[in-house]
Design a protein around this motif. Sequence first.
Motif, PDB file in Angstrom:
ATOM      1  N   LYS A 226      72.531 -38.288 -16.842  1.00  0.00           N
ATOM      2  CA  LYS A 226      72.464 -38.832 -15.702  1.00  0.00           C
ATOM      3  C   LYS A 226      71.285 -39.421 -15.477  1.00  0.00           C
ATOM      4  O   LYS A 226      69.986 -39.174 -16.184  1.00  0.00           O
ATOM      5  CB  LYS A 226      72.572 -37.943 -14.511  1.00  0.00           C
ATOM      6  CG  LYS A 226      71.629 -36.810 -14.273  1.00  0.00           C
ATOM      7  CD  LYS A 226      71.984 -35.991 -12.968  1.00  0.00           C
ATOM      8  CE  LYS A 226      71.596 -34.496 -13.032  1.00  0.00           C
ATOM      9  NZ  LYS A 226      71.922 -34.215 -11.820  1.00  0.00           N
ATOM     10  N   ILE A 227      71.346 -40.672 -14.775  1.00  0.00           N
ATOM     11  CA  ILE A 227      69.947 -41.256 -14.331  1.00  0.00           C
ATOM     12  C   ILE A 227      69.526 -41.035 -12.791  1.00  0.00           C
ATOM     13  O   ILE A 227      70.534 -40.939 -11.971  1.00  0.00           O
ATOM     14  CB  ILE A 227      70.231 -42.911 -14.556  1.00  0.00           C
ATOM     15  CG1 ILE A 227      70.480 -43.249 -15.802  1.00  0.00           C
ATOM     16  CG2 ILE A 227      68.800 -43.906 -13.890  1.00  0.00           C
ATOM     17  CD1 ILE A 227      70.817 -44.622 -16.118  1.00  0.00           C
ATOM     18  N   ALA A 228      68.391 -40.783 -12.565  1.00  0.00           N
ATOM     19  CA  ALA A 228      68.123 -40.030 -11.358  1.00  0.00           C
ATOM     20  C   ALA A 228      66.796 -41.103 -10.975  1.00  0.00           C
ATOM     21  O   ALA A 228      65.991 -41.515 -11.705  1.00  0.00           O
ATOM     22  CB  ALA A 228      67.677 -38.764 -11.185  1.00  0.00           C
ATOM     23  N   SER A 229      66.428 -40.960  -9.737  1.00  0.00           N
ATOM     24  CA  SER A 229      65.311 -41.854  -9.236  1.00  0.00           C
ATOM     25  C   SER A 229      64.610 -40.919  -8.247  1.00  0.00           C
ATOM     26  O   SER A 229      64.800 -40.451  -7.248  1.00  0.00           O
ATOM     27  CB  SER A 229      65.890 -43.107  -8.191  1.00  0.00           C
ATOM     28  OG  SER A 229      64.561 -43.605  -7.658  1.00  0.00           O
ATOM     29  N   GLN A 230      63.594 -40.343  -8.873  1.00  0.00           N
ATOM     30  CA  GLN A 230      62.518 -39.370  -8.332  1.00  0.00           C
ATOM     31  C   GLN A 230      61.326 -39.041  -9.305  1.00  0.00           C
ATOM     32  O   GLN A 230      61.317 -39.655 -10.102  1.00  0.00           O
ATOM     33  CB  GLN A 230      63.453 -37.815  -8.136  1.00  0.00           C
ATOM     34  CG  GLN A 230      63.713 -37.036  -9.567  1.00  0.00           C
ATOM     35  CD  GLN A 230      64.602 -35.970  -9.253  1.00  0.00           C
ATOM     36  OE1 GLN A 230      65.895 -36.110  -9.263  1.00  0.00           O
ATOM     37  NE2 GLN A 230      64.250 -34.786  -9.578  1.00  0.00           N
ATOM     38  N   ASP A 231      60.385 -38.078  -8.629  1.00  0.00           N
ATOM     39  CA  ASP A 231      59.155 -37.867  -9.461  1.00  0.00           C
ATOM     40  C   ASP A 231      59.659 -37.255 -10.785  1.00  0.00           C
ATOM     41  O   ASP A 231      60.264 -36.003 -10.777  1.00  0.00           O
ATOM     42  CB  ASP A 231      58.400 -37.100  -8.514  1.00  0.00           C
ATOM     43  CG  ASP A 231      57.195 -36.404  -9.130  1.00  0.00           C
ATOM     44  OD1 ASP A 231      56.642 -36.929 -10.439  1.00  0.00           O
ATOM     45  OD2 ASP A 231      56.414 -35.881  -8.539  1.00  0.00           O
ATOM     46  N   LEU A 232      59.043 -38.083 -11.764  1.00  0.00           N
ATOM     47  CA  LEU A 232      59.698 -37.496 -13.268  1.00  0.00           C
ATOM     48  C   LEU A 232      58.911 -35.995 -13.691  1.00  0.00           C
ATOM     49  O   LEU A 232      59.534 -35.545 -14.284  1.00  0.00           O
ATOM     50  CB  LEU A 232      59.291 -38.596 -14.360  1.00  0.00           C
ATOM     51  CG  LEU A 232      60.293 -39.661 -14.138  1.00  0.00           C
ATOM     52  CD1 LEU A 232      59.669 -40.898 -15.318  1.00  0.00           C
ATOM     53  CD2 LEU A 232      61.589 -39.703 -14.252  1.00  0.00           C
TER      54      LEU A 232
ATOM     55  N   VAL B 142      61.452 -33.201 -12.326  1.00  0.00           N
ATOM     56  CA  VAL B 142      62.808 -33.305 -12.939  1.00  0.00           C
ATOM     57  C   VAL B 142      62.959 -31.932 -13.652  1.00  0.00           C
ATOM     58  O   VAL B 142      62.444 -31.789 -14.563  1.00  0.00           O
ATOM     59  CB  VAL B 142      62.996 -34.451 -13.713  1.00  0.00           C
ATOM     60  CG1 VAL B 142      64.490 -34.339 -14.212  1.00  0.00           C
ATOM     61  CG2 VAL B 142      63.064 -35.522 -12.710  1.00  0.00           C
TER      62      VAL B 142
ATOM     63  N   ALA C 295      57.462 -44.847 -17.305  1.00  0.00           N
ATOM     64  CA  ALA C 295      57.937 -43.552 -17.123  1.00  0.00           C
ATOM     65  C   ALA C 295      57.093 -42.659 -18.018  1.00  0.00           C
ATOM     66  O   ALA C 295      56.491 -41.599 -17.678  1.00  0.00           O
ATOM     67  CB  ALA C 295      59.180 -43.489 -17.498  1.00  0.00           C
TER      68      ALA C 295
ATOM     69  N   THR D  94      53.833 -42.068 -16.499  1.00  0.00           N
ATOM     70  CA  THR D  94      53.671 -40.963 -15.250  1.00  0.00           C
ATOM     71  C   THR D  94      53.657 -39.682 -15.993  1.00  0.00           C
ATOM     72  O   THR D  94      52.604 -39.010 -15.698  1.00  0.00           O
ATOM     73  CB  THR D  94      54.975 -41.274 -14.656  1.00  0.00           C
ATOM     74  OG1 THR D  94      55.022 -42.578 -14.049  1.00  0.00           O
ATOM     75  CG2 THR D  94      55.098 -39.908 -13.595  1.00  0.00           C
TER      76      THR D  94
END
Length: 86
Positions: free
Chosen positions: A4-10, A13, A31, A34
């Motif tokens: 899945k693709i998520a948008s949050q602080d890597l 995760v 990414a 980061t």
Amino acid sequence: MESKIASQDLTQVETPCLILGVFSERQLSAAAHTIDAASNGALTAVLAQGDLDGKIGSTLMLYGVAGVRAERLLLVNCGKHEEFDR
């Protein structure tokens, strides 16, 4: 396997494997930058050792990288940054 693709602080995760792009000449994707910052330069240090070759699609699996919650990091060579697209 689920992906899945998520948008949050890597760095926060929790996943079995986080996939990060690396471009030619050891240039980190946004990414990967980061994660590199959170791990005190762990990605930069590994790449400096030459373990990820220059072929597009080549990979390098890293385990237990400090500063991130992912169990593994998979670095994928994406080729030249200026030629990379969807």
